[in-house]
Motif scaffolding. Structure first.
Motif, PDB file in Angstrom:
ATOM      1  N   ARG A   1       0.831  -1.208   0.000  1.00 33.31           N
ATOM      2  CA  ARG A   1       0.000   0.000   0.000  1.00 33.31           C
ATOM      3  C   ARG A   1       0.862   1.253   0.000  1.00 33.31           C
ATOM      4  N   VAL A   2       0.363   2.284  -0.637  1.00 37.18           N
ATOM      5  CA  VAL A   2       0.971   3.607  -0.543  1.00 37.18           C
ATOM      6  C   VAL A   2       0.054   4.437   0.339  1.00 37.18           C
ATOM      7  N   VAL A   3       0.655   5.018   1.379  1.00 34.28           N
ATOM      8  CA  VAL A   3      -0.078   5.807   2.373  1.00 34.28           C
ATOM      9  C   VAL A   3       0.507   7.224   2.346  1.00 34.28           C
ATOM     10  N   PRO A   4       0.001   8.090   1.461  1.00 30.10           N
ATOM     11  CA  PRO A   4       0.616   9.413   1.276  1.00 30.10           C
ATOM     12  C   PRO A   4       0.689  10.267   2.539  1.00 30.10           C
ATOM     13  N   ARG A   5      -0.370  10.202   3.361  1.00 37.33           N
ATOM     14  CA  ARG A   5      -0.380  10.958   4.617  1.00 37.33           C
ATOM     15  C   ARG A   5      -0.633   9.951   5.731  1.00 37.33           C
ATOM     16  N   VAL A   6       0.447   9.507   6.329  1.00 42.71           N
ATOM     17  CA  VAL A   6       0.392   8.436   7.325  1.00 42.71           C
ATOM     18  C   VAL A   6      -0.584   8.763   8.450  1.00 42.71           C
ATOM     19  N   GLU A   7      -0.658  10.012   8.841  1.00 42.73           N
ATOM     20  CA  GLU A   7      -1.539  10.382   9.951  1.00 42.73           C
ATOM     21  C   GLU A   7      -3.021  10.185   9.612  1.00 42.73           C
ATOM     22  N   ARG A   8      -3.361  10.173   8.335  1.00 44.43           N
ATOM     23  CA  ARG A   8      -4.754   9.970   7.926  1.00 44.43           C
ATOM     24  C   ARG A   8      -5.097   8.493   7.713  1.00 44.43           C
TER      25      ARG A   8
ATOM     26  N   GLN B   1       9.161   5.530  -6.448  1.00 40.85           N
ATOM     27  CA  GLN B   1       9.427   4.334  -7.244  1.00 40.85           C
ATOM     28  C   GLN B   1      10.638   3.511  -6.787  1.00 40.85           C
ATOM     29  N   PRO B   2      11.769   4.109  -6.414  1.00 34.67           N
ATOM     30  CA  PRO B   2      12.902   3.288  -5.956  1.00 34.67           C
ATOM     31  C   PRO B   2      12.582   2.432  -4.730  1.00 34.67           C
ATOM     32  N   TRP B   3      11.731   2.940  -3.848  1.00 34.26           N
ATOM     33  CA  TRP B   3      11.347   2.169  -2.661  1.00 34.26           C
ATOM     34  C   TRP B   3      10.511   0.963  -3.056  1.00 34.26           C
ATOM     35  N   LEU B   4       9.614   1.156  -4.008  1.00 33.97           N
ATOM     36  CA  LEU B   4       8.794   0.049  -4.492  1.00 33.97           C
ATOM     37  C   LEU B   4       9.645  -0.957  -5.279  1.00 33.97           C
ATOM     38  N   ASP B   5      10.564  -0.449  -6.081  1.00 31.98           N
ATOM     39  CA  ASP B   5      11.463  -1.329  -6.830  1.00 31.98           C
ATOM     40  C   ASP B   5      12.315  -2.177  -5.887  1.00 31.98           C
ATOM     41  N   ALA B   6      12.680  -1.615  -4.739  1.00 28.56           N
ATOM     42  CA  ALA B   6      13.492  -2.358  -3.765  1.00 28.56           C
ATOM     43  C   ALA B   6      12.740  -3.571  -3.229  1.00 28.56           C
ATOM     44  N   ILE B   7      11.433  -3.459  -3.068  1.00 33.58           N
ATOM     45  CA  ILE B   7      10.637  -4.596  -2.595  1.00 33.58           C
ATOM     46  C   ILE B   7      10.749  -5.752  -3.580  1.00 33.58           C
ATOM     47  N   VAL B   8      10.595  -5.451  -4.858  1.00 37.70           N
ATOM     48  CA  VAL B   8      10.683  -6.480  -5.897  1.00 37.70           C
ATOM     49  C   VAL B   8      12.088  -7.084  -5.914  1.00 37.70           C
ATOM     50  N   ALA B   9      13.110  -6.243  -5.822  1.00 39.82           N
ATOM     51  CA  ALA B   9      14.492  -6.722  -5.849  1.00 39.82           C
ATOM     52  C   ALA B   9      14.817  -7.595  -4.638  1.00 39.82           C
ATOM     53  N   ILE B  10      14.322  -7.217  -3.470  1.00 38.15           N
ATOM     54  CA  ILE B  10      14.551  -8.023  -2.269  1.00 38.15           C
ATOM     55  C   ILE B  10      13.881  -9.380  -2.418  1.00 38.15           C
ATOM     56  N   CYS B  11      12.680  -9.404  -2.942  1.00 42.16           N
ATOM     57  CA  CYS B  11      11.993 -10.689  -3.164  1.00 42.16           C
ATOM     58  C   CYS B  11      12.789 -11.579  -4.111  1.00 42.16           C
TER      59      CYS B  11
ATOM     60  N   THR C   1       7.093  -7.560   5.272  1.00 40.16           N
ATOM     61  CA  THR C   1       5.708  -7.421   5.738  1.00 40.16           C
ATOM     62  C   THR C   1       5.599  -6.928   7.177  1.00 40.16           C
ATOM     63  N   ALA C   2       6.718  -6.591   7.792  1.00 41.33           N
ATOM     64  CA  ALA C   2       6.683  -6.050   9.154  1.00 41.33           C
ATOM     65  C   ALA C   2       5.941  -4.709   9.162  1.00 41.33           C
ATOM     66  N   LYS C   3       5.238  -4.436  10.241  1.00 40.38           N
ATOM     67  CA  LYS C   3       4.475  -3.188  10.367  1.00 40.38           C
ATOM     68  C   LYS C   3       5.420  -1.995  10.352  1.00 40.38           C
ATOM     69  N   ARG C   4       4.997  -0.959   9.632  1.00 40.61           N
ATOM     70  CA  ARG C   4       5.782   0.261   9.536  1.00 40.61           C
ATOM     71  C   ARG C   4       4.844   1.458   9.570  1.00 40.61           C
ATOM     72  N   SER C   5       5.398   2.579   9.963  1.00 45.00           N
ATOM     73  CA  SER C   5       4.666   3.831   9.887  1.00 45.00           C
ATOM     74  C   SER C   5       5.391   4.686   8.849  1.00 45.00           C
ATOM     75  N   SER C   6       5.176   4.345   7.588  1.00 48.06           N
ATOM     76  CA  SER C   6       5.837   5.046   6.496  1.00 48.06           C
ATOM     77  C   SER C   6       4.898   5.133   5.307  1.00 48.06           C
ATOM     78  N   ILE C   7       5.336   5.765   4.261  1.00 45.14           N
ATOM     79  CA  ILE C   7       4.492   5.958   3.089  1.00 45.14           C
ATOM     80  C   ILE C   7       4.232   4.641   2.351  1.00 45.14           C
ATOM     81  N   VAL C   8       5.151   3.670   2.453  1.00 47.15           N
ATOM     82  CA  VAL C   8       4.942   2.334   1.885  1.00 47.15           C
ATOM     83  C   VAL C   8       4.694   1.370   3.038  1.00 47.15           C
ATOM     84  N   GLN C   9       3.523   0.754   3.042  1.00 42.59           N
ATOM     85  CA  GLN C   9       3.150  -0.168   4.119  1.00 42.59           C
ATOM     86  C   GLN C   9       2.588  -1.446   3.519  1.00 42.59           C
TER      87      GLN C   9
END
Length: 129
Positions: free
Chosen positions: A13-20, A62-72, A94-102
């Motif tokens: 998921r992309v969470v643009p405003r984590v507080e929301r 995009q680099p953060w999302l690309d890293a997920i694919v590369a790690i897999c 899949t660990a819980k995070r409070s970031s824009i990519v969750q």
């Protein structure tokens, strides 16, 4: 009868405003240890993302999302996490995070076609038809 494998998956998921806590699904991660399969797929619908989060810089994301694919995939260029065993990589991603990519909570299923599960989940959870 085909062999059924148990798999775990999470929705990226992309969470643009984590507080929301509002998000848009952009991909999935599937782990199927019995078939030695770990795969992530990501697709961003630019029109939906622009409507959902007009100020979000998708290019910077995009680099953060690309890293997920590369790690897999276990790419050597993805750093030390990518060199861990597949199951450890899945748990790290899949660990819980409070970031824009969750990630969503993990879910379980059974399949004879682990690669087909990725496409099925992309159609069901990410793409708007």
């Amino acid at each position: 009868m085909p062999t059924l494998h148990t798999y775990d998956y999470a929705v990226i998921r992309v969470v643009p405003r984590v507080e929301r806590e509002e998000f848009i699904n952009v991909g999935v991660i599937v782990s199927c240890p019995g078939a030695k399969h770990l795969q992530a797929a990501i697709e961003i619908d630019p029109v939906r993302m622009q409507a959902f989060a007009p100020s979000l810089d998708v290019e910077a994301l995009q680099p953060w999302l690309d890293a997920i694919v590369a790690i897999c995939r276990g790419d050597a260029t993805a750093g030390p996490i990518a060199q861990l065993p597949a199951r450890s990589r899945f748990h790290f991603l899949t660990a819980k995070r409070s970031s824009i990519v969750q990630m969503s909570s993990t879910h379980v299923g059974r399949t004879a076609d682990p690669q087909g599960v990725v496409e099925h989940l992309m159609r069901k959870m990410v793409r708007v038809v």
